[in-house]
Design a protein around this motif. Structure first.
Motif, mmCIF file in Angstrom:
data_model
loop_
_atom_site.group_PDB
_atom_site.id
_atom_site.type_symbol
_atom_site.label_atom_id
_atom_site.label_comp_id
_atom_site.label_asym_id
_atom_site.label_seq_id
_atom_site.Cartn_x
_atom_site.Cartn_y
_atom_site.Cartn_z
ATOM 1 N N LEU A 10 9.429 9.268 5.489
ATOM 2 C CA LEU A 10 9.091 7.874 5.233
ATOM 3 C C LEU A 10 9.551 7.036 6.415
ATOM 4 C CD1 LEU A 10 10.259 7.591 1.495
ATOM 5 C CD2 LEU A 10 8.022 8.308 2.386
ATOM 6 N N CYS A 11 8.675 6.164 6.898
ATOM 7 C CA CYS A 11 9.024 5.357 8.062
ATOM 8 C C CYS A 11 8.798 3.880 7.789
ATOM 9 C CB CYS A 11 8.186 5.750 9.271
ATOM 10 S SG CYS A 11 8.375 7.474 9.726
ATOM 11 N N GLY A 12 9.648 3.065 8.419
ATOM 12 C CA GLY A 12 9.531 1.621 8.265
ATOM 13 C C GLY A 12 10.201 0.922 9.421
ATOM 14 N N VAL B 117 0.838 -1.202 0.000
ATOM 15 C CA VAL B 117 0.000 0.000 0.000
ATOM 16 C C VAL B 117 0.875 1.255 0.000
ATOM 17 C CG1 VAL B 117 -1.670 1.364 1.335
ATOM 18 C CG2 VAL B 117 -1.952 -1.114 1.155
ATOM 19 N N GLY B 118 1.916 1.257 0.845
ATOM 20 C CA GLY B 118 2.770 2.445 0.978
ATOM 21 C C GLY B 118 3.346 2.897 -0.353
ATOM 22 N N ARG B 119 3.815 1.960 -1.151
ATOM 23 C CA ARG B 119 4.432 2.311 -2.438
ATOM 24 C C ARG B 119 3.413 2.913 -3.396
ATOM 25 N NH1 ARG B 119 7.389 -3.009 -3.971
ATOM 26 N NH2 ARG B 119 6.542 -3.866 -2.073
ATOM 27 N N LYS C 190 -8.187 2.586 -4.683
ATOM 28 C CA LYS C 190 -9.408 2.980 -3.961
ATOM 29 C C LYS C 190 -9.570 2.185 -2.673
ATOM 30 C CE LYS C 190 -12.927 5.391 -3.069
ATOM 31 N NZ LYS C 190 -12.675 6.711 -2.446
ATOM 32 N N GLY C 191 -9.061 0.947 -2.679
ATOM 33 C CA GLY C 191 -9.176 0.121 -1.466
ATOM 34 C C GLY C 191 -8.237 0.547 -0.350
ATOM 35 N N ALA C 192 -7.280 1.431 -0.634
ATOM 36 C CA ALA C 192 -6.313 1.812 0.405
ATOM 37 C C ALA C 192 -5.736 3.206 0.150
ATOM 38 C CB ALA C 192 -5.208 0.773 0.495
ATOM 39 N N ASP D 146 -9.308 -1.571 -7.747
ATOM 40 C CA ASP D 146 -7.903 -1.747 -7.382
ATOM 41 C C ASP D 146 -7.802 -1.604 -5.866
ATOM 42 O OD1 ASP D 146 -5.190 -1.281 -6.711
ATOM 43 O OD2 ASP D 146 -4.743 -0.538 -8.728
ATOM 44 N N ASN D 147 -7.509 -2.721 -5.196
ATOM 45 C CA ASN D 147 -7.480 -2.724 -3.731
ATOM 46 C C ASN D 147 -6.384 -1.840 -3.152
ATOM 47 O OD1 ASN D 147 -6.177 -5.169 -5.039
ATOM 48 N ND2 ASN D 147 -5.129 -5.190 -3.075
ATOM 49 N N LEU D 148 -5.310 -1.608 -3.929
ATOM 50 C CA LEU D 148 -4.222 -0.785 -3.390
ATOM 51 C C LEU D 148 -4.516 0.705 -3.590
ATOM 52 C CD1 LEU D 148 -1.198 -2.879 -4.712
ATOM 53 C CD2 LEU D 148 -2.156 -2.871 -2.399
ATOM 54 N N ILE E 273 -0.763 5.750 8.394
ATOM 55 C CA ILE E 273 -0.218 4.490 8.918
ATOM 56 C C ILE E 273 -0.723 3.334 8.064
ATOM 57 C CG2 ILE E 273 0.153 3.046 10.939
ATOM 58 C CD1 ILE E 273 -0.561 5.363 12.709
ATOM 59 N N SER E 274 0.228 2.631 7.485
ATOM 60 C CA SER E 274 -0.098 1.522 6.599
ATOM 61 C C SER E 274 0.903 0.414 6.852
ATOM 62 C CB SER E 274 -0.022 2.027 5.148
ATOM 63 O OG SER E 274 -0.371 0.995 4.288
ATOM 64 N N ALA E 275 0.843 -0.149 8.044
ATOM 65 C CA ALA E 275 1.849 -1.153 8.445
ATOM 66 C C ALA E 275 1.148 -2.426 8.895
ATOM 67 C CB ALA E 275 2.732 -0.569 9.528
ATOM 68 N N ASP F 221 -5.555 5.976 9.115
ATOM 69 C CA ASP F 221 -5.075 4.623 9.381
ATOM 70 C C ASP F 221 -5.717 3.599 8.451
ATOM 71 O OD1 ASP F 221 -3.538 2.801 11.071
ATOM 72 O OD2 ASP F 221 -5.503 2.016 11.607
ATOM 73 N N ASP F 222 -4.845 2.773 7.841
ATOM 74 C CA ASP F 222 -5.310 1.750 6.888
ATOM 75 C C ASP F 222 -5.705 0.439 7.553
ATOM 76 O OD1 ASP F 222 -4.843 3.454 4.833
ATOM 77 O OD2 ASP F 222 -3.184 2.362 3.940
ATOM 78 N N SER F 223 -5.347 0.262 8.791
ATOM 79 C CA SER F 223 -5.558 -1.048 9.421
ATOM 80 C C SER F 223 -6.968 -1.157 10.006
ATOM 81 C CB SER F 223 -4.543 -1.252 10.543
ATOM 82 O OG SER F 223 -4.980 -0.551 11.695
HETATM 83 N N1 LIG Z 1 -2.971 -4.459 0.759
HETATM 84 C C1 LIG Z 1 -4.195 -3.956 0.686
HETATM 85 O O1 LIG Z 1 -4.899 -4.098 -0.340
HETATM 86 C C2 LIG Z 1 -4.749 -3.168 1.828
HETATM 87 C C3 LIG Z 1 -5.963 -2.503 1.671
HETATM 88 C C4 LIG Z 1 -6.493 -1.782 2.754
HETATM 89 C C5 LIG Z 1 -5.798 -1.745 3.934
HETATM 90 N N2 LIG Z 1 -4.617 -2.405 4.065
HETATM 91 C C6 LIG Z 1 -3.903 -2.315 5.333
HETATM 92 O O2 LIG Z 1 -2.729 -1.543 5.093
HETATM 93 C C7 LIG Z 1 -1.671 -1.970 5.975
HETATM 94 C C8 LIG Z 1 -0.415 -2.299 5.162
HETATM 95 O O3 LIG Z 1 -0.704 -3.339 4.256
HETATM 96 P P1 LIG Z 1 0.309 -3.776 3.110
HETATM 97 O O4 LIG Z 1 -0.477 -4.693 2.253
HETATM 98 O O5 LIG Z 1 0.961 -2.597 2.509
HETATM 99 O O6 LIG Z 1 1.403 -4.623 3.960
HETATM 100 P P2 LIG Z 1 2.935 -4.981 3.584
HETATM 101 O O7 LIG Z 1 3.143 -4.979 2.133
HETATM 102 O O8 LIG Z 1 3.235 -6.219 4.346
HETATM 103 O O9 LIG Z 1 3.775 -3.748 4.202
HETATM 104 C C9 LIG Z 1 3.926 -3.565 5.596
HETATM 105 C C10 LIG Z 1 4.679 -2.277 5.861
HETATM 106 O O10 LIG Z 1 4.673 -2.035 7.268
HETATM 107 C C11 LIG Z 1 5.962 -1.603 7.662
HETATM 108 N N3 LIG Z 1 6.175 -1.903 9.074
HETATM 109 C C12 LIG Z 1 6.085 -3.096 9.693
HETATM 110 N N4 LIG Z 1 6.352 -2.955 11.006
HETATM 111 C C13 LIG Z 1 6.646 -1.642 11.205
HETATM 112 C C14 LIG Z 1 7.019 -0.874 12.340
HETATM 113 N N5 LIG Z 1 7.150 -1.426 13.554
HETATM 114 N N6 LIG Z 1 7.222 0.448 12.178
HETATM 115 C C15 LIG Z 1 7.093 1.042 10.960
HETATM 116 N N7 LIG Z 1 6.751 0.359 9.845
HETATM 117 C C16 LIG Z 1 6.525 -0.969 9.975
HETATM 118 C C17 LIG Z 1 6.893 -2.370 6.745
HETATM 119 O O11 LIG Z 1 8.134 -1.686 6.723
HETATM 120 P P3 LIG Z 1 9.564 -2.424 6.478
HETATM 121 O O12 LIG Z 1 9.539 -2.905 5.054
HETATM 122 O O13 LIG Z 1 10.532 -1.317 6.688
HETATM 123 O O14 LIG Z 1 9.695 -3.506 7.480
HETATM 124 C C18 LIG Z 1 6.139 -2.272 5.420
HETATM 125 O O15 LIG Z 1 6.417 -1.045 4.807
HETATM 126 C C19 LIG Z 1 -2.247 -3.147 6.771
HETATM 127 O O16 LIG Z 1 -2.721 -2.660 8.003
HETATM 128 C C20 LIG Z 1 -3.392 -3.625 5.897
HETATM 129 O O17 LIG Z 1 -4.400 -4.280 6.652
HETATM 130 C C21 LIG Z 1 -4.073 -3.106 3.043
#
Ligand SMILES: NC(=O)c1ccc[n+]([C@@H]2O[C@H](COP(=O)([O-])OP(=O)(O)OC[C@H]3O[C@@H](n4cnc5c(N)ncnc54)[C@H](OP(=O)(O)O)[C@@H]3O)[C@@H](O)[C@H]2O)c1
Length: 369
Positions: free
Chosen positions: A61-63, A41-43, A343-345, A339-341, A96-98, A119-121
């Motif tokens: 940017l945080c990770g 999602v972040g990208r 409109k979905g996020a 597109d889930n990434l 926040i999307s982690a 917040d995305d979570s």
């Molecule tokens: N994917 C979807 O379609 C979608 C849609 C709606 C909502 N969401 C929600 O969006 C969130 C992210 O989903 P995603 O699919 O993008 O997951 P992902 O690809 O697994 O990415 C997770 C991200 O979280 C970061 N992260 C993990 N622990 C962290 C910490 N302690 N501090 C800071 N950053 C941290 C990771 O950073 P590093 O790489 O630096 O470890 C990575 O950038 C989730 O809550 C998900 O439920 C996702």
């Protein structure tokens, strides 16, 4: 407002001259932190930020594992940092999307530091004092925010985008939604898993599951998130509860079956909508065709209908296969893809931020008021 600030105009787009304020104070031009910038999602979020020219004066940017790595935003390299209270005190928005755990930890801390959290979570979605917002549907709920705004689950968002305009003219009585959700909905690691398993199967090797409990390549898993005692998965119950909350219909009967399919990006849904009165498919097409953020693609005999490979990279929610539900006089059946990434996020998150700015609802705005 910052949109009218000369400094902001100089900085727009944010990568043109300066990408980051170094002083420890907020400046006009909306400073933002993206927590989870390297994720699926972040990208996409960062790409949309560039595309929309969101009024960002500084981007942090945080990770976690990627701290120290640089990412290019608008042609500028920005180093991924650890999230700290100091960093949070320097931003207007914290996206926040982690993970849910990270959101629970960082969300309240960011609010304490004066940032507005988007917040995305699922951490806060059902909290009574947290608006759960799809701007085309319930932007006015933002007025009630107390520092955190949640975006819905990536299958709930397209569903409510379709239900809202119909409900406005013919109240919805019941909804059944069956989803076909892409692997990017699980995150970046799941996309890699699907690719690796696909190669393994085609090359005659055993496909090993890591992210999912079973092989996802060439398969379909009726299993998204953990199961509850009622037999439904958490993902299915999110669709039930979030749909009711967003539409302000707390008793709306909703039932969902959520299935993971080997598609990279784009969630699809077969929906059965029971309305209060009979409605022709032509009227439904007309109403949805006029709804913001919705595109009707519906000429099945010419093989025209929404598909994930077409929806990928697009902002709209696509609807087709609109027809009478043969099992109910007031029923309509349709096929929804988005597109889930986006409109979905990511897109929904940025649209919320744009709406917050437009309505003067930042934490800093509130303090001034
Ligand atoms: N994917 C979807 O379609 C979608 C849609 C709606 C909502 N969401 C929600 O969006 C969130 C992210 O989903 P995603 O699919 O993008 O997951 P992902 O690809 O697994 O990415 C997770 C991200 O979280 C970061 N992260 C993990 N622990 C962290 C910490 N302690 N501090 C800071 N950053 C941290 C990771 O950073 P590093 O790489 O630096 O470890 C990575 O950038 C989730 O809550 C998900 O439920 C996702």
């Amino acid at each position: 407002m910052a949109d009218h600030c000369p400094l902001h105009q100089i900085l727009r787009p944010f990568g043109s001259q300066v990408t980051q304020w170094t002083m420890g104070q907020r400046m006009n031009g909306h400073s933002i932190a993206v927590i989870g910038a390297t994720g699926a999602v972040g990208r996409v979020f960062l790409r949309i930020l560039e595309e929309r020219g969101f009024a960002a004066g500084s981007v942090r940017l945080c990770g976690k594992n990627s701290v120290g790595r640089t990412m290019s935003v608008n042609g500028r390299d920005i180093t991924v940092e650890e999230v700290t209270p100091e960093l949070l005190s320097q931003v207007d928005f914290a996206f926040i999307s982690a993970t849910t755990e990270v959101s629970r930890e960082i969300g309240p801390l960011a609010v304490q530091q004066g940032a507005l959290v988007i917040d995305d979570s699922s951490a806060f979605r059902m909290d009574a004092d947290v608006p759960l917002v799809v701007p085309e549907v319930n932007a006015e709920d933002l007025l009630e925010h107390r520092g955190i705004v949640s975006i819905p689950n990536c299958s709930t968002t397209p569903l409510v985008m379709v239900l809202k305009p119909l409900n406005d003219v013919n109240p919805v009585q019941r909804v059944i939604a069956d989803t076909y959700q892409s692997v990017s909905g699980t995150g970046a690691a799941a996309v890699e898993e699907m690719k690796t398993q696909s190669r393994d199967v085609l090359d005659g090797r055993v496909a090993k599951p890591h992210v999912y409990p079973h092989q996802i390549a060439f398969n379909a898993l009726p299993h998204i998130d953990d199961f509850q005692d009622n037999g439904y998965s958490n993902e299915e119950m999110k669709m039930v509860r979030e749909t009711r909350k967003i539409l302000h219909l707390p008793d709306l009967p909703v039932s969902a079956t959520c299935v993971r399919v080997p598609v990279a990006v784009g969630h699809s849904e077969a929906v059965h909508i029971e309305l209060s009165h009979p409605m022709s498919p032509e009227d439904v097409r007309e109403i949805l065709g006029a709804a913001p953020g919705v595109t009707v693609l519906d000429d099945p005999k010419a093989a025209v209908y929404p598909m994930p490979i077409d929806a990928e990279g697009k902002d709209d929610v696509f609807v087709g296969r609109i027809r009478r539900d043969l099992s109910h006089p007031n029923g309509i059946t349709a096929w929804i893809v988005s597109d889930n990434l986006r409109k979905g996020a990511g897109l929904n998150a940025i649209q919320i931020a744009e709406e917050v700015v437009k309505r003067g609802l930042l934490m800093t705005d509130r303090r001034k008021a």
